[in-house]
Design an enzyme around this catalytic site. Structure first.
Site, short mmCIF file in Angstrom:
data_model
loop_
_atom_site.label_atom_id
_atom_site.label_comp_id
_atom_site.label_asym_id
_atom_site.label_seq_id
_atom_site.Cartn_x
_atom_site.Cartn_y
_atom_site.Cartn_z
N LYS A 59 91.38 53.29 53.02
CA LYS A 59 91.24 53.04 54.46
C LYS A 59 91.33 54.34 55.24
O LYS A 59 90.54 54.60 56.15
CB LYS A 59 92.31 52.04 54.92
CG LYS A 59 92.06 50.64 54.38
CD LYS A 59 93.24 49.69 54.58
CE LYS A 59 92.97 48.37 53.87
NZ LYS A 59 94.10 47.44 53.89
N GLN A 103 100.38 47.32 55.50
CA GLN A 103 99.79 46.87 54.24
C GLN A 103 100.66 45.81 53.56
O GLN A 103 101.86 46.02 53.37
CB GLN A 103 99.58 48.08 53.31
CG GLN A 103 98.88 47.77 51.99
CD GLN A 103 97.42 47.35 52.17
OE1 GLN A 103 96.68 47.94 52.95
NE2 GLN A 103 97.01 46.33 51.44
N ASP A 126 93.92 44.15 61.71
CA ASP A 126 93.77 43.34 60.50
C ASP A 126 93.39 41.90 60.86
O ASP A 126 92.95 41.13 60.01
CB ASP A 126 95.09 43.32 59.71
CG ASP A 126 95.02 44.15 58.44
OD1 ASP A 126 93.90 44.44 57.97
OD2 ASP A 126 96.09 44.52 57.92
#
Ligand code: NDP
Length: 296
Positions: A59, A103, A126
């Site tokens: 990412k 994460q 997200d």
């Protein structure tokens, strides 16, 4: 007589991502010129899970390639929930930060739901916050969950027709299966499918999966979907990703999906590979969400 399809086309997530990321880079340069600073994404990694580290590194690398700024915050597995919530609070209020992700999975002592709820929905790139999930369900502007949104973009990129098709999603997780089923049933293109969502309690899964024009397995079981479960000519988008030990590889492992690719692919009209299918598209969605956040 069997009408088995012998040639299939790849839903190549790398190629689609390249095209979309080129567009993102152009827009990022415009945002940077206009605001005097590039779009900025932060990623928080807690603990030392190998797969999570690989995802987060990808990412961060992807941000650099499209001209975004990125900040990687690495914390040890003994970070307390309170400390993490404190960090989230600071990131929510940081005017130099457009969006951030924490994460998953987190160490067991940290409540993932609390963490998700603590993120300001306006920075939730997200797309996991209930406010963004609710907005998705109602078709209101917001951030779409990265993996399902990436799959929609993949289908769009290759012009796969979805309207009126029967889409079967296997798996009902909050981050993949459930939002996937909603996006495929929306009144939009891609979308307009008749959707069946299945899970571990589904009876006679094979017979339902075999009815799919569009099959999206997000099960988390390596090579679970076999050729006998797939209808001739189906479109298959494989969400699963698993590291299988492989002594012949330098890395010591190879990646496989939830689909037994070699035997399923010849039956498909379109199929996504693992790796190089949904994975890169998930990251592309994250970049799209971050760009959107930067544009305000
Ligand atoms: P979860 O474990 O949260 O969910 C798995 C789902 O599959 C559950 O709903 C479960 O049902 C269902 N399931 C499990 N076993 C069966 C079975 N035998 N028959 C039918 N359904 C079953 O996983 P995620 O949704 O988070 O992820 C799924 C996969 O996708 C994983 O391999 C993950 O690594 C991968 N992934 C890939 C991403 C990418 O970018 N490529 C991003 C995110 C995930 P139940 O609810 O009843 O338990």
């Amino acid at each position: 007589m069997s009408s088995e399809v012998t040639t299939y086309q790849l839903l190549d997530g790398k190629a689609a991502s390249k095209a979309i990321r080129d567009r993102i880079a152009t827009e990022a340069a415009e945002v940077t010129a206009h605001r005097g600073r590039p779009p900025h994404l932060a990623a928080v990694l807690v603990g030392d899970d190998g797969a999570s580290r690989t995802y987060v590194n990808s990412k961060v690398k992807a941000c650099a390639a499209v001209g975004f700024r990125s900040t990687l915050i690495e914390e040890s597995a003994d970070l307390t929930e309170e400390e993490l919530l404190g960090m989230i609070d600071r990131m929510n209020r940081d005017p130099e930060l457009d969006g951030f992700i924490v994460q998953l999975p987190l160490p067991k002592h940290i409540d993932e739901e609390k963490v998700t709820l603590a993120i300001d929905p306006r920075k939730d790139v997200d797309g996991f916050h209930p406010e963004n999930i609710g907005r998705m369900v109602l078709g209101l502007p917001g951030y779409l969950p990265a993996t399902p949104a990436g799959i929609v973009e993949l289908l769009r990129h290759y012009g796969v027709e979805t309207s009126g098709k029967h889409c079967v999603v296997v798996g009902r997780s909050h981050i993949v299966g459930t939002p996937m089923s909603i996006l495929m049933s929306r009144n939009s293109e891609p979308g307009n499918c008749t959707v069946t969502i299945t899970h571990s309690r589904t009876r006679d899964l094979s017979s339902i999966v075999r009815q799919a024009d569009i099959l999206i397995p997000a099960i988390g079981k390596p090579e679970f979907i076999t050729a006998d479960m797939v209808k001739d000519g189906a479109v298959v988008v494989d969400v699963g990703i698993h590291r299988m030990p492989d002594a012949s590889r330098k890395s010591g492992f190879r990646l496989v999906g939830d689909v037994k690719f070699d035997e399923v692919a010849p039956k498909c009209s379109w199929i996504s590979p693992v790796p190089g299918g949904v994975g890169p598209m998930t990251i592309t969605s994250l970049l799209l969400n971050t760009l959107k956040a930067a544009k305000g």
